[in-house]
Scaffold this motif. Structure first.
Motif, mmCIF file in Angstrom:
data_model
loop_
_atom_site.group_PDB
_atom_site.id
_atom_site.type_symbol
_atom_site.label_atom_id
_atom_site.label_comp_id
_atom_site.label_asym_id
_atom_site.label_seq_id
_atom_site.Cartn_x
_atom_site.Cartn_y
_atom_site.Cartn_z
ATOM 1 N N ILE A 7 0.848 -1.195 0.000
ATOM 2 C CA ILE A 7 0.000 0.000 0.000
ATOM 3 C C ILE A 7 0.884 1.245 0.000
ATOM 4 N N SER A 8 0.272 2.394 -0.201
ATOM 5 C CA SER A 8 1.031 3.643 -0.235
ATOM 6 C C SER A 8 1.335 4.123 1.180
ATOM 7 N N ALA A 9 2.273 5.062 1.272
ATOM 8 C CA ALA A 9 2.648 5.624 2.568
ATOM 9 C C ALA A 9 1.470 6.352 3.210
ATOM 10 N N VAL A 10 0.667 7.040 2.394
ATOM 11 C CA VAL A 10 -0.509 7.741 2.923
ATOM 12 C C VAL A 10 -1.483 6.748 3.546
ATOM 13 N N GLU A 11 -1.744 5.656 2.823
ATOM 14 C CA GLU A 11 -2.685 4.649 3.342
ATOM 15 C C GLU A 11 -2.121 3.947 4.573
ATOM 16 N N LEU A 12 -0.793 3.791 4.606
ATOM 17 C CA LEU A 12 -0.142 3.167 5.755
ATOM 18 C C LEU A 12 -0.433 3.969 7.024
ATOM 19 N N LEU A 13 -0.271 5.296 6.953
ATOM 20 C CA LEU A 13 -0.548 6.146 8.114
ATOM 21 C C LEU A 13 -2.044 6.167 8.433
ATOM 22 N N ALA A 14 -2.878 6.152 7.394
ATOM 23 C CA ALA A 14 -4.332 6.188 7.615
ATOM 24 C C ALA A 14 -4.803 4.958 8.369
ATOM 25 N N ARG A 15 -4.197 3.810 8.079
ATOM 26 C CA ARG A 15 -4.578 2.577 8.782
ATOM 27 C C ARG A 15 -4.064 2.579 10.217
ATOM 28 N N LYS A 16 -2.853 3.108 10.389
ATOM 29 C CA LYS A 16 -2.232 3.100 11.718
ATOM 30 C C LYS A 16 -2.851 4.171 12.621
ATOM 31 N N THR A 36 -7.332 13.655 8.136
ATOM 32 C CA THR A 36 -7.524 13.920 6.710
ATOM 33 C C THR A 36 -6.279 13.485 5.934
ATOM 34 N N GLU A 37 -6.470 13.274 4.628
ATOM 35 C CA GLU A 37 -5.334 12.893 3.782
ATOM 36 C C GLU A 37 -4.271 13.980 3.794
#
Length: 711
Positions: free
Chosen positions: A574-583, A588-589
């Protein structure tokens, strides 16, 4: 259970008909897309609060949204149970379109006839609908990624202009030079061009350090050379230390000796011939062949090979017992050391090393520096360790702007010359710009003067002939910042008191270990691999419990941990943005992108699969993840591995500015000197504080080498 419509009517009896139609349309049309009540509140909560006649507060609105969410979940469950029946029912599209009024205009989320006036704030409806659409688009993108199967990464490729002269010499076998000349070549990674029209010249016997920012293609270039995707004369042997040795029943020492294929082949033939002679099955020619073999073995000094292999292994940290252990008994890090030992023993014409110090402790790095200084053939090494490059490199190759520039001398000399070159380039550019402006003023002044026409033409031709100089293309400064989590705690902050620890009772890792740190600490832990550095960090964090003794941590202490195996803890698909969003859900993005941007992961890097990032870029993603929760104490295990020099400098500055405690394990001498005020040496099942810092520790290691005969 009441339907969503029933809940809305009971809670909002005076609800505008258009808003009612809009909200129910959203709930029934997109109900399955809401993964939590927070998403539902975000979609319709603000709108319901605006139209509420009895001014319901946030808590009341959330409670209503919770009831709506529960109803949608129940309806979704029923729908899944009935899905087969519903899908089997025929759908008559004509009946649907027959009832559609073409005179109807679409407004945000509902249908209104022309001329009808809406009592709803259209901008609020548009905003709510835009939020919902963005959420749906993101979910669809994620689902399509999952359904597309395993992640397929882009591949590197290289192309090179052919030279007829080199081709002729290669085919005729007349090329006996061991210099490497690769001219006018390109290297790409997928659609991204890393090098364009580049030249690489490696003189035999010189040691080249390859430097440049993370992600520009240093590792890719080594792979292209090693795979001979770039043309290199076939008589030049190449060895690229990239993968760890496979674990099997072969002893470590024998694994290294087997690299000398000539010696192994001669010894094998000698054993077979001797067995034939002893068994009486000889043909009479064995004696002559054995004499030839013995002469060749003496010529290559085969009898000295075991001692040479043993010295290399010992220098890299393998004691006598470890040298007899099978390769399968070693961890991945030690098997990488074995791969390096095999390469050093094999002595190829061109040795390619990619961050060799990452797998070594300070003692082994010091030995390797000394060993490579007497290397007879050519070395091309990628390294971020300035001290290592200063000790080893005779030349520096700088990869930047899709080209390679070569500088004579060590890294410090490269930095001085590069700065001087850049200053001269900028001065030449500015001088030419002033000259151009001066000529242009003359041209503009007399452009329409007939008497000066010939002079104007002359000046125009002069401008055309001037070489086009470019301003200095300065690399952007790397900036890292650790958010402060500083609060004044009463000591002790973090402490181990008389701690014993072991994995196996027959082998203690620590006995009576007592150490402490506070929020002003800047401590570096050094010691040989296997001495227990990482184990001590895990005890300090509370991940491992002492067998005996006490670990004390302040109740408000919040620790951020950076593992030397941080890549294993990242989801690479997954992307780095999605990685942080999951964690860290609920932001917001833009907030996730801002966090990643603080560590140099910006633009398209933030939305690319993490697997496609370079080693240094993955480390930056790990830093962004580690600091998101604003810890007040950091424990960092080999944080500089894979980082380029500019990022290491930025990391050092960030740690110095951080208002909190730091304990780190590192082998990077410059980084240790920049950050740490205390040095803990991990050895003999305990930790010793060295008053003289890194200089004293380096002197201790050199003295040990002298006693062991390495220096």
């Amino acid at each position: 259970m009441a339907s969503c419509a029933d809940i809305l009517r009971s809670e909002f009896p005076d609800l505008d008909g258009e808003v009612f139609a809009y909200v129910t349309g959203i709930l029934h049309g997109s109900g399955a897309d809401f993964e939590s009540v927070d998403e539902l509140v975000e979609a319709v909560g603000e709108l319901l609060r605006e139209v509420s006649r009895d001014a319901k507060d946030d808590g009341a609105i959330r409670e209503i949204c919770q009831r709506l969410f529960n109803t949608l979940q129940l309806d979704e469950g029923r729908a899944q149970r009935c899905s087969q029946v519903l899908l089997d029912a025929p759908i008559q599209l004509s009946q649907i379109t027959d009832g559609y009024d073409a005179s109807v205009d679409l407004l945000p989320g509902l249908l209104l006839k022309r001329g009808q006036t809406s009592m709803v704030n259209a901008k609020k409806l548009e905003k709510a609908e835009a939020r919902l659409k963005a959420k749906q688009d993101k979910r669809m993108e994620r689902d399509s990624l999952k359904s597309s199967g395993p992640l397929v990464l882009e591949e590197a490729s290289a192309s090179q202009a052919a030279s007829k002269k080199e081709t002729r010499m290669e085919s005729s076998g007349k090329n006996k030079s061991y210099d490497v000349r690769i001219e006018n070549f390109d290297v790409s990674f997928g659609e991204r061009v890393l090098l364009a029209g580049a030249d690489l010249n490696l003189a035999f016997g010189r040691r080249y350090g390859l430097v440049g920012r993370n992600g520009l293609g240093k590792t890719t270039l080594l792979k292209m050379i090693a795979s001979r995707s770039l043309r290199i004369p076939s008589h030049i042997s190449i060895l690229h230390v990239e993968q760890e040795v496979a674990g099997d029943e072969t002893p470590a020492l024998q694994s290294v000796l087997e690299c000398d294929t000539t010696r192994e082949s001669l010894l094998r033939e000698e054993r077979n011939l001797t067995a034939k002679v002893n068994a009486g099955r000889g043909e009479g020619t064995e004696g002559a062949r054995l004499s030839e073999i013995y002469a060749k073995l003496e010529e290559i000094e085969a009898d000295k090979a075991p001692a040479r292999a043993s010295v290399i292994l010992a220098g890299l940290g393998f004691n006598a017992k470890m040298q007899q252990q099978t390769t399968k008994e070693f961890s991945g890090g030690w098997r990488m050391r074995l791969a390096l030992a095999r390469a050093l023993f094999a002595r190829p014409d061109l040795l390619l090393l990619d961050e060799p110090t990452n797998m070594l402790d300070v003692r082994a790095i010091l030995w390797l520096e000394t060993y490579l200084q007497t290397w007879q053939s050519t070395i091309l090494v990628v390294s971020h360790d300035r001290n290592f490059l200063n000790a080893v490199a005779t030349d520096i190759i700088h990869l930047h702007s899709q080209r390679l520039d070569t500088y004579r001398g060590d890294f410090e000399n490269f930095m001085k010359i590069k700065e001087e070159r850049l200053k001269n380039q900028q001065r030449e550019y500015e001088a030419q710009q002033q000259y151009r402006e001066h000529i242009q003023v003359f041209i503009d002044r007399f452009r329409y003067n007939a008497n000066r026409a010939s002079q104007v033409q002359s000046k125009l031709k002069l401008l055309e002939k001037l070489p086009e100089l470019k301003p200095v293309d300065k690399e952007s400064e790397v900036i890292m910042k650790f958010p402060d989590g500083f609060e004044k705690f009463s000591p002790p902050i973090l402490q181990l008191d008389e701690v014993d620890f072991y994995y196996d009772p027959s082998h203690y890792i620590f006995r009576s270990l007592s150490v402490s740190a506070d929020l002003e600490s800047r401590i570096c832990v050094v010691g040989e691999n296997g001495a227990g550095k990482s184990t001590m960090l895990k005890i300090l964090m509370g991940e491992l419990a002492p067998v005996r003794g006490i670990r004390h941590a302040h109740r408000n202490l919040k620790i951020g941990y950076f593992s030397q195996h941080h890549v294993d803890q990242l989801d690479l698909n997954i992307s780095a943005v999605e990685l942080l969003a999951r964690k860290f859900p609920g932001k917001t993005e833009e907030e996730y992108r801002h966090q990643l941007g603080s560590y140099g992961i910006s633009g398209e890097l933030a939305v690319r699969p993490v697997a496609s990032l370079s080693g240094g870029q993955k480390s930056r993603v790990a830093f962004a993840q580690m600091t998101m929760s604003c810890p007040n104490f950091y424990i960092l295990d080999e944080p500089t591995n894979h980082l380029d020099m500019e990022t290491i400098e930025a990391l050092a500055k960030a740690l110095n500015k951080f208002r909190g405690g730091v304990i780190l394990v590192s082998h990077d001498e410059r980084f240790i000197r920049l950050v740490c005020q205390e040095l803990w040496v991990c050895e003999n099942a305990t930790v010793t504080r060295i008053e003289g810092g890194f200089d004293q520790y380096r002197d201790i290691l050199k003295e040990q080498f002298r006693k062991e005969g390495f220096l």
